[in-house]
Design a protein around this motif. Structure first.
Motif, PDB file in Angstrom:
ATOM      1  N   LYS A  56       7.905   5.050   6.328  1.00 37.28           N
ATOM      2  CA  LYS A  56       8.772   4.606   5.236  1.00 37.28           C
ATOM      3  C   LYS A  56       8.341   5.247   3.920  1.00 37.28           C
ATOM      4  CE  LYS A  56       9.948   0.153   7.330  1.00 37.28           C
ATOM      5  NZ  LYS A  56       9.824  -1.325   7.258  1.00 37.28           N
ATOM      6  N   GLU A  57       9.341   5.801   3.222  1.00 41.33           N
ATOM      7  CA  GLU A  57       9.122   6.440   1.928  1.00 41.33           C
ATOM      8  C   GLU A  57      10.222   5.994   0.965  1.00 41.33           C
ATOM      9  OE1 GLU A  57       6.478   8.110   1.410  1.00 41.33           O
ATOM     10  OE2 GLU A  57       5.808   8.726   3.417  1.00 41.33           O
ATOM     11  N   TYR A  58      10.012   6.258  -0.323  1.00 43.49           N
ATOM     12  CA  TYR A  58      11.039   5.962  -1.317  1.00 43.49           C
ATOM     13  C   TYR A  58      11.976   7.170  -1.445  1.00 43.49           C
ATOM     14  CZ  TYR A  58       7.669   2.323  -2.505  1.00 43.49           C
ATOM     15  OH  TYR A  58       6.791   1.267  -2.454  1.00 43.49           O
ATOM     16  N   HIS A 165      13.301   3.388  -8.684  1.00 51.60           N
ATOM     17  CA  HIS A 165      12.252   2.783  -7.864  1.00 51.60           C
ATOM     18  C   HIS A 165      12.328   1.267  -7.778  1.00 51.60           C
ATOM     19  CE1 HIS A 165       8.560   2.283  -5.730  1.00 51.60           C
ATOM     20  NE2 HIS A 165       8.118   1.449  -6.657  1.00 51.60           N
ATOM     21  N   TYR A 170      13.805   1.621   0.413  1.00 54.19           N
ATOM     22  CA  TYR A 170      13.053   2.606   1.190  1.00 54.19           C
ATOM     23  C   TYR A 170      13.894   3.139   2.350  1.00 54.19           C
ATOM     24  CZ  TYR A 170      12.426  -1.590   4.049  1.00 54.19           C
ATOM     25  OH  TYR A 170      12.655  -2.722   4.788  1.00 54.19           O
ATOM     26  N   ALA A 233       8.036   7.960  -5.631  1.00 54.01           N
ATOM     27  CA  ALA A 233       8.656   8.663  -4.492  1.00 54.01           C
ATOM     28  C   ALA A 233       8.158  10.087  -4.365  1.00 54.01           C
ATOM     29  CB  ALA A 233      10.167   8.659  -4.637  1.00 54.01           C
TER      30      ALA A 233
END
Length: 417
Positions: A56-58, A165, A170, A233
């Motif tokens: 999981k990433e932004y 953000h 995500y 991110a």
């Protein structure tokens, strides 16, 4: 003694590091500065390059691909889109990516709105779209999450239409590639991403000149994409390519924002070039038996002793796949064999399919029986001949009996006279 121990430890660490480098080199996949990345064949959904694709990433502004997709699915290019209060209330730190020259109630065409979203990556325009499509931003976010679920995505959650953000906003590079692939199928979204620049006009006559923030558009087959950045991110990029009629989508997440803003674009070039050159490996070859079915039948169709026969099903073409960790782990073969009657078997007619499943990819290949009805007849030829002889003997016996009876009657008739 201590120096010797320290030297030995350092040497050991160097060996381990070198082994790690050798393994990375052996994998053949290019190293990138991004923490995660993926390439996928747009037509088939096959994964080619993979690097932490389920982490999981932004997504930052690559979120706007989902916003654009829903916008295109719910509005027409000629619709007038009004600037809203929530669009105006974007945080100060995002001002450089807000249009903000517009007043609440001012409008522009949906076509120009899409340009502002995807080329300039305007954060306020994303909210403007959400309000115009769903009535308010939260309802639009719900629509975004519903769409993600319909795409089968389990590691994505949206909080806003622009991707500023939020710890609960995500996705993963894999999920983002699926969203991107779906967005690319939409003509309006695809045409907009391919533009290098645009001139848009508001209802009050304001003219804004936009330049695509994706530096790769128009270079080496790049036909579109979407950039993204927030400090948490890092640099993110989605890019679409077409070379020699073959289309790929690439995603890089959590890359570096260097002084020249080149790292994420270099990452993308590496994985795309590598992916176009990567060759598939053979899974099954033409003529391979991929499945065998045991069929029961009666030699005389509706009567006779029940018999069994093993029927092999083969391919009339090669099947290949990209030999990476994800595909090796998850590839599944599913067979759909038609309900078969041995008296309809034909080696020239498909008897069903083998489906090769690799996450998004689901490729189907026809399978054929190696046995035909003629082979069934040949296998039972002795039985048929035996039955035929038996029938002939019976017939001859009956004819003989009839002749005998007739002869007997003739003799009896002569005796009477």
């Amino acid at each position: 003694m201590k120096r010797t121990a320290i030297s030995f430890l350092l040497a050991s660490l160097l060996i381990v590091a070198n082994v790690g480098q050798v393994k990375a080199a052996d994998s053949g996949m290019p190293k990138i500065q991004g923490k995660a990345g993926i390439t996928m064949d747009i037509e088939t959904g096959e994964i080619i390059y993979n690097n932490n694709i389920d982490e999981k990433e932004y997504p930052a502004s690559t979120t706007k691909l989902m916003t654009a997709l829903l916008f295109a699915e719910n509005k027409s290019k000629s619709d007038e889109i009004k600037y809203t209060e929530s669009a105006k209330k974007q945080p100060e730190y995002s001002l450089d990516k807000n249009l903000h020259k517009m007043d609440i109630g001012e409008s522009m065409s949906a076509s120009d709105t899409m340009d502002a979203l995807l080329l300039f990556s305007a954060n306020d325009v994303a909210y403007m779209i959400g309000d115009n499509v769903s009535g308010n931003t939260q309802k639009f976010v719900d629509l975004m999450n519903d769409r993600a679920k319909k795409l089968g995505l389990k590691n994505t959650n949206f909080v806003s239409p622009n991707g500023l953000h939020d710890p609960n906003h995500y996705t993963t590079s894999y999920d983002l590639s699926v969203i991107a692939r779906e967005a690319f199928k939409n003509d309006w979204v695809r045409e907009t991403m391919a533009k290098k620049n645009s001139k848009i006009t508001t209802s009050k006559g304001a003219i804004l000149l936009l330049e695509n923030r994706n530096k790769l558009v128009g270079v080496d087959g790049c036909v579109g994409g979407k950039t993204g950045y927030t400090e948490p991110a890092g640099r993110a990029l989605v890019a679409f390519y077409e070379r020699d009629g073959r289309k790929l989508v690439g995603v890089v997440m959590k890359s570096v924002y260097d002084s020249q803003d080149s790292a994420v674009f270099d990452d993308m070039k590496k994985i795309i070039d590598w992916s176009y050159n990567e060759k598939q490996v053979q899974l099954h070859k033409n003529g391979d038996t991929v499945k065998t079915e045991t069929l029961t039948y009666k030699p005389f169709r509706f009567f006779g002793p029940e018999k069994k026969i093993e029927v092999p099903f083969v391919l009339h073409e090669d099947i290949s796949y990209y030999n990476n960790d994800i595909n090796k782990k998850e590839l599944k073969e599913e067979y759909n064999i038609d309900k078969i009657n041995v008296w309809n078997l034909s080696s020239d007619k498909s008897a069903g399919t083998i489906n090769i499943k690799e996450r998004e990819a689901n490729r189907s290949f026809k399978v054929y029986s190696t046995i035909s009805t003629k082979d069934i007849v040949k296998q039972n030829l002795a039985l048929y001949i035996g039955l035929g002889l038996a029938v002939i003997i019976v017939i001859l016996g009956v004819l003989g009996l009839i002749l005998k009876i007739k002869n007997t009657r003739r003799r009896s008739s002569r005796t009477y006279y």
